[in-house]
Design a protein around this motif. Sequence first.
Motif, PDB file in Angstrom:
ATOM      1  N   ASP A  16       0.798  -1.227   0.000  1.00  0.00           N
ATOM      2  CA  ASP A  16       0.000   0.000   0.000  1.00  0.00           C
ATOM      3  C   ASP A  16       0.830   1.276   0.000  1.00  0.00           C
ATOM      4  OD1 ASP A  16       0.908  -0.603   2.524  1.00  0.00           O
ATOM      5  OD2 ASP A  16      -1.057  -0.537   3.494  1.00  0.00           O
ATOM      6  N   ASP A  17       2.136   1.174  -0.270  1.00  0.00           N
ATOM      7  CA  ASP A  17       2.913   2.402  -0.479  1.00  0.00           C
ATOM      8  C   ASP A  17       3.349   2.459  -1.940  1.00  0.00           C
ATOM      9  OD1 ASP A  17       5.139   0.780  -0.818  1.00  0.00           O
ATOM     10  OD2 ASP A  17       6.280   1.622   0.845  1.00  0.00           O
ATOM     11  N   ALA A  18       4.088   3.499  -2.307  1.00  0.00           N
ATOM     12  CA  ALA A  18       4.414   3.729  -3.714  1.00  0.00           C
ATOM     13  C   ALA A  18       5.199   2.574  -4.321  1.00  0.00           C
ATOM     14  CB  ALA A  18       5.201   5.032  -3.859  1.00  0.00           C
ATOM     15  N   ILE A  19       6.219   2.098  -3.611  1.00  0.00           N
ATOM     16  CA  ILE A  19       7.045   1.017  -4.147  1.00  0.00           C
ATOM     17  C   ILE A  19       6.260  -0.282  -4.198  1.00  0.00           C
ATOM     18  CG2 ILE A  19       9.054  -0.433  -3.641  1.00  0.00           C
ATOM     19  CD1 ILE A  19      10.493   2.086  -2.660  1.00  0.00           C
ATOM     20  N   GLY A  20       5.469  -0.570  -3.161  1.00  0.00           N
ATOM     21  CA  GLY A  20       4.673  -1.782  -3.167  1.00  0.00           C
ATOM     22  C   GLY A  20       3.661  -1.800  -4.302  1.00  0.00           C
ATOM     23  N   ARG A  21       2.987  -0.678  -4.502  1.00  0.00           N
ATOM     24  CA  ARG A  21       2.011  -0.592  -5.596  1.00  0.00           C
ATOM     25  C   ARG A  21       2.699  -0.763  -6.950  1.00  0.00           C
ATOM     26  NH1 ARG A  21      -2.859   1.258  -7.516  1.00  0.00           N
ATOM     27  NH2 ARG A  21      -2.812   2.662  -9.309  1.00  0.00           N
ATOM     28  N   ALA A  22       3.822  -0.091  -7.144  1.00  0.00           N
ATOM     29  CA  ALA A  22       4.542  -0.218  -8.412  1.00  0.00           C
ATOM     30  C   ALA A  22       4.999  -1.658  -8.629  1.00  0.00           C
ATOM     31  CB  ALA A  22       5.738   0.725  -8.430  1.00  0.00           C
ATOM     32  N   GLY A  23       5.455  -2.311  -7.564  1.00  0.00           N
ATOM     33  CA  GLY A  23       5.867  -3.704  -7.683  1.00  0.00           C
ATOM     34  C   GLY A  23       4.712  -4.606  -8.062  1.00  0.00           C
ATOM     35  N   ALA A  24       3.564  -4.403  -7.420  1.00  0.00           N
ATOM     36  CA  ALA A  24       2.387  -5.215  -7.731  1.00  0.00           C
ATOM     37  C   ALA A  24       1.984  -5.053  -9.190  1.00  0.00           C
ATOM     38  CB  ALA A  24       1.233  -4.823  -6.812  1.00  0.00           C
ATOM     39  N   LEU A  25       1.953  -3.820  -9.682  1.00  0.00           N
ATOM     40  CA  LEU A  25       1.578  -3.567 -11.072  1.00  0.00           C
ATOM     41  C   LEU A  25       2.588  -4.179 -12.038  1.00  0.00           C
ATOM     42  CD1 LEU A  25       0.439   0.170 -10.772  1.00  0.00           C
ATOM     43  CD2 LEU A  25      -1.019  -1.860 -10.880  1.00  0.00           C
ATOM     44  N   ALA A  26       3.861  -4.117 -11.665  1.00  0.00           N
ATOM     45  CA  ALA A  26       4.897  -4.678 -12.536  1.00  0.00           C
ATOM     46  C   ALA A  26       4.793  -6.199 -12.611  1.00  0.00           C
ATOM     47  CB  ALA A  26       6.275  -4.264 -12.033  1.00  0.00           C
ATOM     48  N   PHE A  27       4.554  -6.852 -11.492  1.00  0.00           N
ATOM     49  CA  PHE A  27       4.383  -8.306 -11.501  1.00  0.00           C
ATOM     50  C   PHE A  27       3.174  -8.693 -12.357  1.00  0.00           C
ATOM     51  CE2 PHE A  27       6.753  -8.438  -7.301  1.00  0.00           C
ATOM     52  CZ  PHE A  27       7.833  -9.153  -7.807  1.00  0.00           C
ATOM     53  N   ALA A  28       2.088  -7.931 -12.209  1.00  0.00           N
ATOM     54  CA  ALA A  28       0.879  -8.233 -12.979  1.00  0.00           C
ATOM     55  C   ALA A  28       1.123  -8.085 -14.476  1.00  0.00           C
ATOM     56  CB  ALA A  28      -0.262  -7.326 -12.529  1.00  0.00           C
ATOM     57  N   ARG A  29       1.861  -7.054 -14.876  1.00  0.00           N
ATOM     58  CA  ARG A  29       2.156  -6.858 -16.303  1.00  0.00           C
ATOM     59  C   ARG A  29       2.961  -8.025 -16.869  1.00  0.00           C
ATOM     60  NH1 ARG A  29       2.853  -1.385 -14.666  1.00  0.00           N
ATOM     61  NH2 ARG A  29       5.097  -1.690 -14.454  1.00  0.00           N
ATOM     62  N   ALA A 209      15.962   6.379  -7.352  1.00  0.00           N
ATOM     63  CA  ALA A 209      15.087   5.822  -8.370  1.00  0.00           C
ATOM     64  C   ALA A 209      13.631   6.142  -8.065  1.00  0.00           C
ATOM     65  CB  ALA A 209      15.279   4.310  -8.435  1.00  0.00           C
ATOM     66  N   THR A 210      12.813   6.198  -9.115  1.00  0.00           N
ATOM     67  CA  THR A 210      11.375   6.331  -8.931  1.00  0.00           C
ATOM     68  C   THR A 210      10.800   4.978  -8.522  1.00  0.00           C
ATOM     69  OG1 THR A 210      10.820   5.750 -11.204  1.00  0.00           O
ATOM     70  CG2 THR A 210      11.316   8.075 -10.743  1.00  0.00           C
ATOM     71  N   ALA A 211       9.533   4.991  -8.078  1.00  0.00           N
ATOM     72  CA  ALA A 211       8.889   3.740  -7.678  1.00  0.00           C
ATOM     73  C   ALA A 211       8.858   2.742  -8.830  1.00  0.00           C
ATOM     74  CB  ALA A 211       7.475   4.026  -7.177  1.00  0.00           C
ATOM     75  N   ASP A 212       8.591   3.212 -10.039  1.00  0.00           N
ATOM     76  CA  ASP A 212       8.559   2.306 -11.183  1.00  0.00           C
ATOM     77  C   ASP A 212       9.938   1.732 -11.483  1.00  0.00           C
ATOM     78  OD1 ASP A 212       5.806   2.477 -11.774  1.00  0.00           O
ATOM     79  OD2 ASP A 212       6.103   4.408 -12.767  1.00  0.00           O
ATOM     80  N   GLU A 213      10.971   2.527 -11.316  1.00  0.00           N
ATOM     81  CA  GLU A 213      12.329   2.029 -11.543  1.00  0.00           C
ATOM     82  C   GLU A 213      12.721   1.014 -10.472  1.00  0.00           C
ATOM     83  OE1 GLU A 213      14.242   5.945 -13.768  1.00  0.00           O
ATOM     84  OE2 GLU A 213      14.154   5.870 -11.575  1.00  0.00           O
ATOM     85  N   VAL A 214      12.307   1.249  -9.236  1.00  0.00           N
ATOM     86  CA  VAL A 214      12.548   0.268  -8.180  1.00  0.00           C
ATOM     87  C   VAL A 214      11.834  -1.044  -8.516  1.00  0.00           C
ATOM     88  CG1 VAL A 214      12.180  -0.306  -5.748  1.00  0.00           C
ATOM     89  CG2 VAL A 214      12.871   2.016  -6.389  1.00  0.00           C
ATOM     90  N   ALA A 215      10.587  -0.936  -8.969  1.00  0.00           N
ATOM     91  CA  ALA A 215       9.815  -2.125  -9.326  1.00  0.00           C
ATOM     92  C   ALA A 215      10.488  -2.917 -10.435  1.00  0.00           C
ATOM     93  CB  ALA A 215       8.404  -1.720  -9.732  1.00  0.00           C
ATOM     94  N   ASP A 216      11.053  -2.228 -11.410  1.00  0.00           N
ATOM     95  CA  ASP A 216      11.760  -2.914 -12.490  1.00  0.00           C
ATOM     96  C   ASP A 216      12.919  -3.753 -11.935  1.00  0.00           C
ATOM     97  OD1 ASP A 216      10.094  -1.860 -14.417  1.00  0.00           O
ATOM     98  OD2 ASP A 216      11.448  -0.219 -14.940  1.00  0.00           O
ATOM     99  N   SER A 217      13.613  -3.210 -10.939  1.00  0.00           N
ATOM    100  CA  SER A 217      14.723  -3.937 -10.334  1.00  0.00           C
ATOM    101  C   SER A 217      14.232  -5.151  -9.555  1.00  0.00           C
ATOM    102  CB  SER A 217      15.513  -3.007  -9.406  1.00  0.00           C
ATOM    103  OG  SER A 217      16.084  -1.945 -10.132  1.00  0.00           O
ATOM    104  N   VAL A 218      13.116  -4.992  -8.854  1.00  0.00           N
ATOM    105  CA  VAL A 218      12.540  -6.116  -8.104  1.00  0.00           C
ATOM    106  C   VAL A 218      12.123  -7.227  -9.059  1.00  0.00           C
ATOM    107  CG1 VAL A 218      10.643  -6.829  -6.601  1.00  0.00           C
ATOM    108  CG2 VAL A 218      11.784  -4.642  -6.208  1.00  0.00           C
ATOM    109  N   VAL A 219      11.466  -6.847 -10.157  1.00  0.00           N
ATOM    110  CA  VAL A 219      11.038  -7.834 -11.151  1.00  0.00           C
ATOM    111  C   VAL A 219      12.241  -8.595 -11.692  1.00  0.00           C
ATOM    112  CG1 VAL A 219      10.138  -8.049 -13.507  1.00  0.00           C
ATOM    113  CG2 VAL A 219       8.866  -6.746 -11.796  1.00  0.00           C
ATOM    114  N   TRP A 220      13.313  -7.878 -11.987  1.00  0.00           N
ATOM    115  CA  TRP A 220      14.520  -8.544 -12.491  1.00  0.00           C
ATOM    116  C   TRP A 220      15.077  -9.516 -11.457  1.00  0.00           C
ATOM    117  CZ3 TRP A 220      19.735  -8.164 -10.842  1.00  0.00           C
ATOM    118  CH2 TRP A 220      20.652  -8.841 -11.671  1.00  0.00           C
TER     119      TRP A 220
END
Length: 242
Positions: A16-29, A209-220
Amino acid sequence: MPARFEGKVALVAGGDDAIGRAGALAFARQGATVVVAGTDARKLDATVRTIRHGGGRAESIVTDVTRDGKDAAAHMVAVTVERCGGLDIAFNNVTVTGPARPVADTCETVWTELLAHNLTGVWTSMKHEIAYMKEHRGGVIVNTACNLLSNGVRPGLGAYAASKAALTTLTRAAAGEYIADGIRINAISPGPAEEPGTTGPRPAGQDHATADEVADSVVWLCSDESAFVVGHDLVLDRKRAA
């Protein structure tokens, strides 16, 4: 190209924070079924709606792995498995900064709460995530630490930095203990992050990094592309680049 996580289930604790939300959206994509867990039902529901609107699969769990008792993390994992049929990826993004105070002026209550949220909450989550993954052919775990250790601790954030440094150590210890069970464990260390979807040029002097950039790293880190990355804390900033 097939989605990286098609057929996999990703749990985002602290979704429910910016990084968590970005991560969730990235995993879903990338094809994962996503479970977002946290304390803010409104934000969790908004993330679930966004994922479902885009044709993805998502569920939410309102829980506080720190304050809801010793069984809260076990419940979070059990509900994830019950609703989605398994658990392949866990992104433990639980983070509380707390008030900015010098070390000697930090009260015991703040110190205890920071350790409870940033260290103990992640530890209890990992306990149950690892237990499930050991019995089901492995998985991947990523924990959110902090880049203060590489950038220098700012005044007033000593207690927060200490809790996150302990989390980095815990991550590395667990990584060595469970890689033989097919469980890869790493951490990321971002700085402050904006809400996902933020566009436009990076402000002058912004090195985090922005939340979306952090999410990209988590996905990787959760993908097969990083299959040999184990026990690392990936620092996400540009201040040390030289």
